[in-house]
Design an enzyme around this catalytic site. Structure first.
Site, PDB file in Angstrom:
ATOM      1  N   ARG A  38       3.497  -4.111   9.280  1.00 22.68           N
ATOM      2  CA  ARG A  38       3.994  -4.162   7.919  1.00 22.68           C
ATOM      3  C   ARG A  38       3.295  -5.311   7.213  1.00 22.68           C
ATOM      4  O   ARG A  38       2.985  -6.333   7.828  1.00 22.68           O
ATOM      5  CB  ARG A  38       5.514  -4.385   7.883  1.00 22.68           C
ATOM      6  CG  ARG A  38       6.342  -3.157   8.212  1.00 22.68           C
ATOM      7  CD  ARG A  38       6.293  -2.149   7.071  1.00 22.68           C
ATOM      8  NE  ARG A  38       7.230  -1.046   7.258  1.00 22.68           N
ATOM      9  CZ  ARG A  38       6.921   0.119   7.805  1.00 22.68           C
ATOM     10  NH1 ARG A  38       5.679   0.314   8.246  1.00 22.68           N
ATOM     11  NH2 ARG A  38       7.819   1.073   7.914  1.00 22.68           N
ATOM     12  N   GLY A  57       5.426  -2.622  21.921  1.00 23.83           N
ATOM     13  CA  GLY A  57       6.338  -1.496  21.980  1.00 23.83           C
ATOM     14  C   GLY A  57       5.580  -0.229  22.323  1.00 23.83           C
ATOM     15  O   GLY A  57       4.485  -0.279  22.906  1.00 23.83           O
ATOM     16  N   HIS A  67      -2.558   2.267   3.928  1.00 21.50           N
ATOM     17  CA  HIS A  67      -1.373   2.532   4.764  1.00 21.50           C
ATOM     18  C   HIS A  67      -1.386   3.976   5.288  1.00 21.50           C
ATOM     19  O   HIS A  67      -0.500   4.780   4.996  1.00 21.50           O
ATOM     20  CB  HIS A  67      -0.081   2.264   3.999  1.00 21.50           C
ATOM     21  CG  HIS A  67       1.101   2.045   4.898  1.00 21.50           C
ATOM     22  ND1 HIS A  67       2.205   1.333   4.524  1.00 21.50           N
ATOM     23  CD2 HIS A  67       1.342   2.430   6.183  1.00 21.50           C
ATOM     24  CE1 HIS A  67       3.091   1.297   5.511  1.00 21.50           C
ATOM     25  NE2 HIS A  67       2.576   1.968   6.536  1.00 21.50           N
ATOM     26  N   GLU A  96       2.528  -3.267  -1.492  1.00 22.08           N
ATOM     27  CA  GLU A  96       1.866  -1.965  -1.592  1.00 22.08           C
ATOM     28  C   GLU A  96       2.384  -1.185  -2.798  1.00 22.08           C
ATOM     29  O   GLU A  96       3.573  -1.235  -3.104  1.00 22.08           O
ATOM     30  CB  GLU A  96       2.105  -1.161  -0.310  1.00 22.08           C
ATOM     31  CG  GLU A  96       1.489  -1.798   0.910  1.00 22.08           C
ATOM     32  CD  GLU A  96       1.805  -1.035   2.192  1.00 22.08           C
ATOM     33  OE1 GLU A  96       2.387   0.074   2.109  1.00 22.08           O
ATOM     34  OE2 GLU A  96       1.479  -1.546   3.263  1.00 22.08           O
ATOM     35  N   ILE A 140       3.969   1.898  20.429  1.00 25.20           N
ATOM     36  CA  ILE A 140       2.654   1.983  19.796  1.00 25.20           C
ATOM     37  C   ILE A 140       1.722   0.933  20.377  1.00 25.20           C
ATOM     38  O   ILE A 140       0.548   1.204  20.652  1.00 25.20           O
ATOM     39  CB  ILE A 140       2.762   1.822  18.267  1.00 25.20           C
ATOM     40  CG1 ILE A 140       3.625   2.941  17.684  1.00 25.20           C
ATOM     41  CG2 ILE A 140       1.376   1.851  17.627  1.00 25.20           C
ATOM     42  CD1 ILE A 140       3.904   2.800  16.198  1.00 25.20           C
TER      43      ILE A 140
END
Length: 320
Positions: free
Chosen positions: A233, A154, A280, A262, A156
């Site tokens: 993720r 995508g 993160h 997390e 990114i």
């Protein structure tokens, strides 16, 4: 006209709170002595929700309690913390914050890749612990000669690929389908991409369709010299399978910015010398987080001024 009332379940940046305070009646749920009683009082008047992962899952249970809700403005490009399908079914707009964080996350991804391969954090600790005078730091693996596989090309993913082109390494990708005009080699499964790669970079969205997409089969395909980089993720990787692969030498190492639970990271990962762990922070620069927060505020403002959102998610893109 009555000023719209907005609910913020969990704290956001001060700049976001200030911007929303200036334009709306903003209710800060986390500041209330009894959030449930407070929510029951204001719920019938809440028309907007400013959400983030800190608020937990925003789903039908929230929508049931907020009968006047029109829009959920999510802080983050990923929005798997919001049940966008359920929102769309109820006519509730959902927005996210794409674009403003692409370059920042891509920078961090390349930095994490280099840190993992060249063992930069380990070398830093080696110097701090006074071990350099005793013996040279061990030789590290290298980026030279490695093939890069990007799982999720995508915005990114493309930004990561552009940066890696400068390193002169071959790049391939996997996604839901082959993209027109993309010159990188395409593989039709994650395992096939992993088998053709020495580094596998995960940058797919979270959610049900990508849950544990990187499993034991994919890790085995990546191989004993392979390195996994996950900036997507935590749910995308089967964490137990990753620990097993690292312990058994099925893969060489990993660089992880995200985790399944997390902020809790398994002790097995924290104790491994061939893993680089980050809390993160892919988009966590002051500039980028401020831009993300500004987009949250502008989505809410645009919606209540014009009935249109600036960055709707695909599930709700045809609304308004």
């Amino acid at each position: 006209m009555t000023t719209p009332e907005i609910l913020m379940p969990a704290p956001m940046l001060a700049s976001v709170i200030t911007a929303l305070d200036e334009r709306f009646v903003l209710h800060r749920l986390w500041e209330q002595a009894d959030p449930d009683i407070f929510l029951a009082t204001v719920a019938p008047r809440i028309r907007g929700l400013a959400a983030s992962t800190l608020a937990g899952r925003i789903d039908g249970s929230w929508f049931d309690r907020l009968p006047a809700l029109e829009i959920v403005a999510n802080f983050g490009v990923g929005y798997d913390n919001v049940d966008a399908g359920a929102a769309a079914a109820r006519g509730i707009m959902v927005t996210n914050t794409p674009g403003v964080l692409d370059e920042e996350v891509a920078d961090l991804t390349v930095g994490l890749l280099l840190a993992t391969l060249r063992r930069i954090p380990q070398a830093d600790r080696y110097v701090r612990e006074g071990r350099w005078p005793i013996a040279p730091f061990p030789l590290s693996p290298t980026l030279r000669g490695r093939r890069i596989g990007i799982l999720g090309l995508g915005a990114i993913g493309k930004a990561v690929a552009r940066r890696l082109e400068a390193f002169g390494v071959p790049i391939a990708y996997h996604g839901r389908s082959r993209q027109a005009g993309v010159r990188y080699d395409y593989f039709d499964t994650p395992a096939a991409l992993a088998a053709a790669s020495d580094v596998l970079i995960s940058i797919v969205p979270g959610g049900r369709t990508t849950r544990r997409l990187i499993d034991a089969e994919v890790l085995a395909a990546l191989g004993a010299e392979g390195v996994l980089i996950n900036v997507a993720r935590g749910s995308v990787v089967d964490e137990a399978a990753l620990v097993a692969a690292l312990e058994a030498g099925t893969i060489l190492g990993a660089g992880l910015d995200v985790f399944e639970d997390e902020p809790h990271v398994p002790e097995a990962l924290r104790s491994m010398p061939n893993v680089v762990l980050l809390p993160h922070i892919g988009s966590a620069s002051q500039r980028t987080r401020a831009a993300m927060g500004s987009l949250v505020a502008h989505n809410l403002t645009s919606w209540f001024e014009s009935g249109r959102a600036l960055t709707p998610v695909p599930e709700t893109a045809n609304m308004g």
